[in-house]
Scaffold this motif. Sequence first.
Motif, PDB file in Angstrom:
ATOM      1  N   THR A  89      34.030  14.274 -27.821  1.00 36.28           N
ATOM      2  CA  THR A  89      33.353  13.250 -27.745  1.00 36.28           C
ATOM      3  C   THR A  89      34.038  12.355 -26.193  1.00 36.28           C
ATOM      4  O   THR A  89      35.013  12.519 -25.532  1.00 36.28           O
ATOM      5  CB  THR A  89      34.314  11.408 -28.256  1.00 36.28           C
ATOM      6  OG1 THR A  89      33.674  12.419 -30.225  1.00 36.28           O
ATOM      7  CG2 THR A  89      33.918  10.929 -28.159  1.00 36.28           C
ATOM      8  N   THR A  90      32.984  11.788 -25.074  1.00 31.67           N
ATOM      9  CA  THR A  90      33.117  10.481 -24.631  1.00 31.67           C
ATOM     10  C   THR A  90      33.709   9.210 -24.248  1.00 31.67           C
ATOM     11  O   THR A  90      32.530   8.802 -25.067  1.00 31.67           O
ATOM     12  CB  THR A  90      31.934  11.037 -22.941  1.00 31.67           C
ATOM     13  OG1 THR A  90      32.336  12.660 -22.649  1.00 31.67           O
ATOM     14  CG2 THR A  90      32.684  10.054 -21.927  1.00 31.67           C
ATOM     15  N   PRO A 136      39.076   4.172 -32.532  1.00 34.39           N
ATOM     16  CA  PRO A 136      38.152   4.287 -31.586  1.00 34.39           C
ATOM     17  C   PRO A 136      38.471   4.687 -30.300  1.00 34.39           C
ATOM     18  O   PRO A 136      39.979   5.287 -30.850  1.00 34.39           O
ATOM     19  CB  PRO A 136      38.358   2.357 -30.760  1.00 34.39           C
ATOM     20  CG  PRO A 136      39.682   1.951 -31.612  1.00 34.39           C
ATOM     21  CD  PRO A 136      40.355   2.855 -32.551  1.00 34.39           C
ATOM     22  N   HIS A 137      37.924   5.401 -29.470  1.00 37.02           N
ATOM     23  CA  HIS A 137      38.363   5.840 -28.195  1.00 37.02           C
ATOM     24  C   HIS A 137      38.140   5.311 -26.877  1.00 37.02           C
ATOM     25  O   HIS A 137      37.048   5.019 -27.190  1.00 37.02           O
ATOM     26  CB  HIS A 137      38.052   7.688 -28.290  1.00 37.02           C
ATOM     27  CG  HIS A 137      38.842   8.059 -29.366  1.00 37.02           C
ATOM     28  ND1 HIS A 137      39.827   8.701 -29.301  1.00 37.02           N
ATOM     29  CD2 HIS A 137      38.536   9.137 -30.060  1.00 37.02           C
ATOM     30  CE1 HIS A 137      40.749   9.171 -30.138  1.00 37.02           C
ATOM     31  NE2 HIS A 137      39.452   9.303 -31.262  1.00 37.02           N
ATOM     32  N   ARG A 138      38.646   5.564 -25.917  1.00 35.99           N
ATOM     33  CA  ARG A 138      37.854   5.015 -24.687  1.00 35.99           C
ATOM     34  C   ARG A 138      38.880   5.710 -23.689  1.00 35.99           C
ATOM     35  O   ARG A 138      40.189   6.116 -22.954  1.00 35.99           O
ATOM     36  CB  ARG A 138      38.718   3.598 -24.261  1.00 35.99           C
ATOM     37  CG  ARG A 138      37.987   2.726 -23.336  1.00 35.99           C
ATOM     38  CD  ARG A 138      38.493   1.261 -23.481  1.00 35.99           C
ATOM     39  NE  ARG A 138      37.940   0.710 -21.964  1.00 35.99           N
ATOM     40  CZ  ARG A 138      37.470  -0.240 -22.038  1.00 35.99           C
ATOM     41  NH1 ARG A 138      36.332  -0.748 -23.498  1.00 35.99           N
ATOM     42  NH2 ARG A 138      36.303  -1.627 -20.919  1.00 35.99           N
ATOM     43  N   LEU A 143      33.237   5.399 -18.136  1.00 33.28           N
ATOM     44  CA  LEU A 143      31.490   6.515 -18.281  1.00 33.28           C
ATOM     45  C   LEU A 143      31.146   5.794 -19.229  1.00 33.28           C
ATOM     46  O   LEU A 143      31.618   5.153 -20.935  1.00 33.28           O
ATOM     47  CB  LEU A 143      32.175   8.118 -18.720  1.00 33.28           C
ATOM     48  CG  LEU A 143      32.643   8.701 -17.235  1.00 33.28           C
ATOM     49  CD1 LEU A 143      33.962   9.982 -17.387  1.00 33.28           C
ATOM     50  CD2 LEU A 143      31.476   8.526 -15.808  1.00 33.28           C
ATOM     51  N   THR A 144      29.585   6.301 -19.607  1.00 37.12           N
ATOM     52  CA  THR A 144      28.718   6.568 -20.540  1.00 37.12           C
ATOM     53  C   THR A 144      29.080   7.049 -22.157  1.00 37.12           C
ATOM     54  O   THR A 144      29.360   8.178 -21.551  1.00 37.12           O
ATOM     55  CB  THR A 144      27.499   6.355 -20.662  1.00 37.12           C
ATOM     56  OG1 THR A 144      26.924   5.447 -19.847  1.00 37.12           O
ATOM     57  CG2 THR A 144      26.416   5.780 -21.747  1.00 37.12           C
ATOM     58  N   GLU A 204      23.791  11.915 -16.294  1.00 39.53           N
ATOM     59  CA  GLU A 204      24.413  12.119 -17.468  1.00 39.53           C
ATOM     60  C   GLU A 204      23.509  12.105 -19.497  1.00 39.53           C
ATOM     61  O   GLU A 204      23.978  12.749 -19.994  1.00 39.53           O
ATOM     62  CB  GLU A 204      25.494  10.498 -17.227  1.00 39.53           C
ATOM     63  CG  GLU A 204      25.920  10.262 -16.884  1.00 39.53           C
ATOM     64  CD  GLU A 204      27.583  10.677 -16.692  1.00 39.53           C
ATOM     65  OE1 GLU A 204      27.809  11.724 -17.853  1.00 39.53           O
ATOM     66  OE2 GLU A 204      28.059  11.056 -15.680  1.00 39.53           O
ATOM     67  N   LYS A 205      22.035  11.353 -19.248  1.00 41.54           N
ATOM     68  CA  LYS A 205      22.112  11.961 -19.783  1.00 41.54           C
ATOM     69  C   LYS A 205      21.142  13.185 -20.154  1.00 41.54           C
ATOM     70  O   LYS A 205      21.335  14.287 -21.442  1.00 41.54           O
ATOM     71  CB  LYS A 205      20.436  11.085 -19.918  1.00 41.54           C
ATOM     72  CG  LYS A 205      19.645  10.719 -20.975  1.00 41.54           C
ATOM     73  CD  LYS A 205      18.798  10.120 -21.243  1.00 41.54           C
ATOM     74  CE  LYS A 205      18.106   9.605 -22.504  1.00 41.54           C
ATOM     75  NZ  LYS A 205      16.501   8.545 -22.638  1.00 41.54           N
TER      76      LYS A 205
END
Length: 285
Positions: free
Chosen positions: A111-112, A66-68, A143-144, A179-180
């Motif tokens: 990756t965000t 995972p990343h966060r 963030l998304t 963002e999209k």
Amino acid sequence: MSKALSHAKIVPRRSNERGHADHGWLNSYHTFSFANYYDPRFQNFGSLRVLNEDRVDGGTGFPTHPHRDAEIFSYILSGELTHRDSMIKKGAEGKEGDQFYRMKRGDVQFTTGGTGIAHSEQNESNKEVHFLQIWALPWSRSLTPRYHTKTFSEEAKRSAFLPILSPLKAGPGASEADEKAAEPTLPETIPIHADMVMAAGIIGVDKRFKWTVGADAVKKTEKRNVYIHMPMCKGGSAKIRLDGREDAVLEEGDGAFVSGVNAGDVLSFESIGEAEAEVIVLDSD
């Protein structure tokens, strides 16, 4: 040659002084504190938090993890690395895209982490992959989560520094629609949630490149932090000189902290080795 930016402070970060971990399948050098390597002097530089130079054996890699709340990107130098979102099952990937991509030289996977995302990065070939793994601290938490994958021209990198990442144009107050849309400040780059620009160049022997601090893309214009890194690509034959300074000559694996510079300042790079020099610029707030 006199220093062109007399107000700039340039401090080399020598390759052999980096953190190092050899796990057999993974040989990794850490510019900043990471995993079991800790040095309070090297925690971050502006928004730049991690810069690892990794070599991963064929048939191995990083299983799903995972990343966060981090902006994470991989810059492929040689070999192949497969990025796969945790929801994509091996053998049922379908067409390559942001969720699944076999990265090769010239590719960047971004990756965000945001509220949380999980993916794997595996070397599914039988040859070693050599890449940079870089993390930046985002301007906002939660963030998304999102992926971006893009290929950058080798030819363009040989003519000048080619921007790779630039800040999301909508900035920290971006709406869900912004963002999209994921529009970067600089066209044809990947948007990052940080006041940072990343660029890459391949400087031919006896050639010179210039980098304009901020690249007309950033909000913070004074006292920026620019980190320069020279990956280990040419068996030790590449070498560069920064800002005409003899105490700022970098060899492969070396980096340099450039501080006290302002947007619009021009930093010069001279390739003075026996092979072309691949150079990464991380221009941060």
